[in-house]
Design a protein around this motif. Sequence first.
Motif, PDB file in Angstrom:
ATOM      1  N   GLY A 167      45.757  29.797  48.012  1.00  0.00           N
ATOM      2  CA  GLY A 167      44.503  28.937  47.733  1.00  0.00           C
ATOM      3  C   GLY A 167      44.479  27.378  47.467  1.00  0.00           C
ATOM      4  N   LEU A 168      45.316  26.752  47.972  1.00  0.00           N
ATOM      5  CA  LEU A 168      45.426  25.257  47.638  1.00  0.00           C
ATOM      6  C   LEU A 168      44.052  24.681  48.601  1.00  0.00           C
ATOM      7  CD1 LEU A 168      49.083  24.233  48.305  1.00  0.00           C
ATOM      8  CD2 LEU A 168      48.112  25.034  46.081  1.00  0.00           C
ATOM      9  N   ASP A 169      43.457  23.576  47.880  1.00  0.00           N
ATOM     10  CA  ASP A 169      42.539  23.048  48.516  1.00  0.00           C
ATOM     11  C   ASP A 169      42.759  21.406  48.952  1.00  0.00           C
ATOM     12  OD1 ASP A 169      42.354  20.934  46.470  1.00  0.00           O
ATOM     13  OD2 ASP A 169      41.001  22.522  45.093  1.00  0.00           O
ATOM     14  N   ALA A 170      41.885  20.737  49.600  1.00  0.00           N
ATOM     15  CA  ALA A 170      42.301  19.615  50.178  1.00  0.00           C
ATOM     16  C   ALA A 170      42.964  18.616  49.336  1.00  0.00           C
ATOM     17  CB  ALA A 170      41.031  18.973  50.722  1.00  0.00           C
ATOM     18  N   PRO A 220      43.498  28.404  54.079  1.00  0.00           N
ATOM     19  CA  PRO A 220      42.062  27.964  54.446  1.00  0.00           C
ATOM     20  C   PRO A 220      41.086  27.121  53.972  1.00  0.00           C
ATOM     21  CG  PRO A 220      42.746  30.394  54.017  1.00  0.00           C
ATOM     22  CD  PRO A 220      43.677  29.555  53.494  1.00  0.00           C
ATOM     23  N   LEU A 221      41.177  26.882  52.514  1.00  0.00           N
ATOM     24  CA  LEU A 221      40.565  26.075  51.946  1.00  0.00           C
ATOM     25  C   LEU A 221      40.727  24.355  52.365  1.00  0.00           C
ATOM     26  CD1 LEU A 221      40.559  27.395  48.341  1.00  0.00           C
ATOM     27  CD2 LEU A 221      38.778  27.791  50.115  1.00  0.00           C
ATOM     28  N   MET A 222      41.957  24.051  52.864  1.00  0.00           N
ATOM     29  CA  MET A 222      42.289  22.901  53.183  1.00  0.00           C
ATOM     30  C   MET A 222      41.489  22.338  54.531  1.00  0.00           C
ATOM     31  SD  MET A 222      46.080  22.228  52.580  1.00  0.00           S
ATOM     32  CE  MET A 222      47.017  22.191  51.004  1.00  0.00           C
ATOM     33  N   ASP A 223      40.737  23.313  55.306  1.00  0.00           N
ATOM     34  CA  ASP A 223      40.040  23.150  56.445  1.00  0.00           C
ATOM     35  C   ASP A 223      38.474  22.263  56.173  1.00  0.00           C
ATOM     36  OD1 ASP A 223      41.931  24.601  57.637  1.00  0.00           O
ATOM     37  OD2 ASP A 223      40.602  26.437  58.025  1.00  0.00           O
ATOM     38  N   ASP A 224      38.264  22.144  54.916  1.00  0.00           N
ATOM     39  CA  ASP A 224      37.136  21.268  54.566  1.00  0.00           C
ATOM     40  C   ASP A 224      37.295  20.821  53.355  1.00  0.00           C
ATOM     41  OD1 ASP A 224      34.544  20.407  53.896  1.00  0.00           O
ATOM     42  OD2 ASP A 224      33.634  22.226  54.780  1.00  0.00           O
ATOM     43  N   PRO A 225      37.106  19.272  53.215  1.00  0.00           N
ATOM     44  CA  PRO A 225      37.305  18.727  51.858  1.00  0.00           C
ATOM     45  C   PRO A 225      36.385  18.856  51.165  1.00  0.00           C
ATOM     46  CG  PRO A 225      36.808  17.164  53.887  1.00  0.00           C
ATOM     47  CD  PRO A 225      37.001  18.665  54.359  1.00  0.00           C
ATOM     48  N   THR A 226      35.223  19.450  51.252  1.00  0.00           N
ATOM     49  CA  THR A 226      33.975  19.753  50.502  1.00  0.00           C
ATOM     50  C   THR A 226      34.144  20.972  49.660  1.00  0.00           C
ATOM     51  OG1 THR A 226      32.747  21.080  52.148  1.00  0.00           O
ATOM     52  CG2 THR A 226      32.555  18.775  52.024  1.00  0.00           C
ATOM     53  N   TRP A 227      35.248  21.753  49.932  1.00  0.00           N
ATOM     54  CA  TRP A 227      35.576  23.171  49.414  1.00  0.00           C
ATOM     55  C   TRP A 227      36.103  22.532  48.128  1.00  0.00           C
ATOM     56  CZ3 TRP A 227      37.032  26.581  54.123  1.00  0.00           C
ATOM     57  CH2 TRP A 227      36.028  26.623  54.830  1.00  0.00           C
ATOM     58  N   ASP A 228      36.180  22.035  47.276  1.00  0.00           N
ATOM     59  CA  ASP A 228      36.632  21.643  46.100  1.00  0.00           C
ATOM     60  C   ASP A 228      36.261  22.644  44.763  1.00  0.00           C
ATOM     61  OD1 ASP A 228      34.030  20.971  45.277  1.00  0.00           O
ATOM     62  OD2 ASP A 228      34.518  18.558  45.316  1.00  0.00           O
ATOM     63  N   LYS A 229      36.641  22.357  43.611  1.00  0.00           N
ATOM     64  CA  LYS A 229      36.835  23.099  42.325  1.00  0.00           C
ATOM     65  C   LYS A 229      35.240  23.097  42.297  1.00  0.00           C
ATOM     66  CE  LYS A 229      40.864  24.456  41.157  1.00  0.00           C
ATOM     67  NZ  LYS A 229      41.666  23.950  42.359  1.00  0.00           N
TER      68      LYS A 229
END
Length: 219
Positions: A113-116, A137-146
Amino acid sequence: MTLHVVQSSGGLGSFHTADFVVRKHGKENVVLLFADTLWEHPDLYRFLGQTSEYLDITPTIVCDGRNPFQVYFDQHFLGNSRLAPCTKELKQKPCRRWLEEYCDPADTILYVGLDAAEERRMPGVVKGWAPWRVEFPLMDDPTWDKEWMKAECVKLGIAIPRMYELGFPHNNRAAASGRVRLSGFSCSASSRSGTPWPSTRSSGSARSTARTCRSSPRP
């Protein structure tokens, strides 16, 4: 048939990763793999239990049996802010043992679950879990932040983990290193805010909400 194993830390990132994987592949071949360090904030177990119930998947829990301070004692090591042998001993090794016993790299995908904002960590994670394939998967969209993750939890009626409210960037033991590293005289967000840290001795009821173990590899 591909087995989808989500490395579940009990935090926002791993929950939303699991939600993404379930929506894409269905829950039937999804495993939530959680390594219990026996030293988490009690609210992590509440969040893990609540989100697992939402996903309708019983988490697979692995546990070394020691907490971080017992690892420090065994390794003659003083906890500090630079090195974290407990992460290796209490999280990585138990998870790898489970993977080696139950999961063929040829038909297994791991999800982290790492994000951008955490992209710098990706190469090390990929290398560390070889030979298994790892996806983020969370790196696919930079708006998926905390902040997005928190808002989505509110929409679902799931309370945001207490650790984030205390100022930590994550909800798992690594984020709680302020507590663990008090042995190295670090200052925790809990101590700065004046909020007392609940004793793990009293966290049994919270842990029990997510304590059902599954030893078989297939859901």
